[in-house]
Design an enzyme around this catalytic site. Sequence first.
Site, PDB file in Angstrom:
ATOM      1  N   ASP A   1      41.751  78.935  77.069  1.00 42.22           N
ATOM      2  CA  ASP A   1      42.075  81.093  77.232  1.00 42.22           C
ATOM      3  C   ASP A   1      43.173  81.344  77.362  1.00 42.22           C
ATOM      4  O   ASP A   1      43.822  80.415  77.121  1.00 42.22           O
ATOM      5  CB  ASP A   1      40.861  80.620  78.967  1.00 42.22           C
ATOM      6  CG  ASP A   1      41.119  81.905  79.714  1.00 42.22           C
ATOM      7  OD1 ASP A   1      40.692  82.589  78.712  1.00 42.22           O
ATOM      8  OD2 ASP A   1      41.716  81.519  80.805  1.00 42.22           O
TER       9      ASP A   1
ATOM     10  N   ASP B   1      40.437  78.258  83.412  1.00 38.99           N
ATOM     11  CA  ASP B   1      40.995  78.461  84.698  1.00 38.99           C
ATOM     12  C   ASP B   1      40.131  78.998  85.061  1.00 38.99           C
ATOM     13  O   ASP B   1      40.399  79.153  86.509  1.00 38.99           O
ATOM     14  CB  ASP B   1      43.358  78.142  85.039  1.00 38.99           C
ATOM     15  CG  ASP B   1      43.298  79.634  84.196  1.00 38.99           C
ATOM     16  OD1 ASP B   1      42.176  80.801  83.594  1.00 38.99           O
ATOM     17  OD2 ASP B   1      43.561  80.592  85.409  1.00 38.99           O
TER      18      ASP B   1
ATOM     19  N   ASP C   1      35.820  81.159  82.747  1.00 38.87           N
ATOM     20  CA  ASP C   1      35.595  79.426  82.138  1.00 38.87           C
ATOM     21  C   ASP C   1      34.822  79.013  81.780  1.00 38.87           C
ATOM     22  O   ASP C   1      34.118  78.062  81.512  1.00 38.87           O
ATOM     23  CB  ASP C   1      37.160  79.233  81.901  1.00 38.87           C
ATOM     24  CG  ASP C   1      38.123  80.756  81.153  1.00 38.87           C
ATOM     25  OD1 ASP C   1      37.844  81.338  80.002  1.00 38.87           O
ATOM     26  OD2 ASP C   1      39.396  80.438  81.586  1.00 38.87           O
TER      27      ASP C   1
END
Length: 633
Positions: free
Chosen positions: A321, A523, A527
């Site tokens: 990410d 995080d 996600d």
Amino acid sequence: MESLKPYFEPLENLLGKGGVRKDIVFILISAAALLASFFASDSLPIDPAWLAVLLCGVPIVIEAVIALVTEFDVKADLLVSIALIAALAVGQFFAAGEVAVIMQLGGLLEELTVGRAQRGIRKLVELTPRTARVVGENGEEREIAADDVQLGALVRVLPGETVPVDGVVVSGNTSIDESAVTGEPMPQDKQPGSEVSSGTSNQFGAIDVRATRPGQDSSIQRMARLVQSADAGKAKIVRLADRWATWIVVGALTAAVAVYMVTGEILRAVTVLVVFCPCSLVLATPTAIVAAIGNATKHGFLVKEGDALERLARVKCAIFDKTGTITEGKPQVSAVIPCGVNALCQTRLYTLLASAELRSEHPLGRAVVRCARAEGVDLREPSAFEMKPGLGVIAEIDGEHVAVGNVALMSESGLSVALWECESLASHRDAGDTIAYIAVDGKAAGAVALSDTVRRESRHTVRQVRESGVQPVLLTGDNEAASRTVADAAGILEFSASCKPEDKMRYIERTEREGTPCVMIGDGINDAPALKRAFVGIAVGGVGSDVAVEAADLVIVNGGISEVPHLLALSRQMIRRIKANLTFSMALNFAAIILAFLAVLDPVSGALVHNCGSVFVIVNSAFLLRWSPKRLA
């Protein structure tokens, strides 16, 4: 069988009492008894080896019987029990005691390895204070149990005390030592609006904290629950070893009967049972996993499932990410750009900008103030301030009317965004920076560009991941320009922008259908679906992202990704150790069986040779605790 469990619970509780200290005492007494048996058994009325059988052997037999009767669970303890009883039946008391002592020693070493693996995280749990100082509406302080603090309560933390709850500083300024939770060695300055976590230490200055995650929902308590799940017994590869142990029980009995039928000597058959005990085979996998968990813990990881490390060794694609993973996750001022018909000098423009945002509650406004303070900008208290949700802020600074915000706020003031156009501003916009426009006394005066900076370790980490044979990929919900800028800065060749949570999941599903197992590293809440769907999920920032942590298999406690290459290398080394342990265990077993058949080994020497193999396996696994790949050191 389940109905019989309650009848055995008192016995199981009795066996479990005393813990490691009891086991150590019993092993030491039993070892002394074996020495006495070896050197002076003929001069004593009773063979001292019986003491070793009673202290170390009887618990093994009882546990095997309970498992067999209540769950029909055929494992290593059953074969050990059969070997013990057979050795006693033919008068080989020393052999029986030796098998019992070395089995208990192997179990103790495994237990100590597990304890060492989890000790570092347990320290975090112990940091949480048991009491909290709550401030009432009348300003009166009262001390209550930390678990009883309610959401929204005002908690006072004095200098030198540990923060009892997660919350936001309401008043006071201080510096907080967060090293125990985040690994950050430098104390972090805190002022009103700053977030603090339970388990961190207040260095100086009293602060009042509004509890946002009190009691059992606090950072440290949630980590405590993660510790409980860091159990190598859940790993699929461990269950595979258990299934092997079941077949070995059958094989051992068959081999012992066959040896007796061929040789007609019961002693050789008993020796086969002793050497066939799958001690080292059963210990081979869990000891390697718990040692690897211990290593990962020291490097800032919480391993929720031992199976996660086994799966991580097989990944070929690492999906990152962007925000909070590759980047810091905190907006920073990229540039303050004077432009427009009323363009001011940069110093004056920055002063007006940051002063106007001084009372802002917007994350970007707070970022401007934070950066301005860090750069020593002279801030002025606004004489008037208005927050316009979704637009920006308007303030009076030193008699000047200052507006900071987006295109809509400027349009509301009758100003066209074309008034701010300049080459410098366009380059920041093309790079994907967030732009806020600044008007002073109703005229275009400049703009501020904010961006999420790439973590310092990201490029080095990505390069190491690629060198390990894993392909790094960036998936982000950000725009194309910002995504490309971050991907280039981090050295990631493949990226996809404007990804929704379902887009990330579909990418992972497609990649894994093509035969490429993925590890997802992220995080945020967005996600979580991808973390859950990926072959392995790693959550970044274990104390702040509840949903991501719950969905992931591993958690990076310190919030950085620099140790990910170490974790990849560690998982592969763990698999190599497990394979070496299993190979050694099986080879030793078959060699000992042949020697027992040829009468080279008797029950005593057979037990010694075989169980020395168990100790070797545990020691070999324990080396993983301090293992580090040389090329990453």
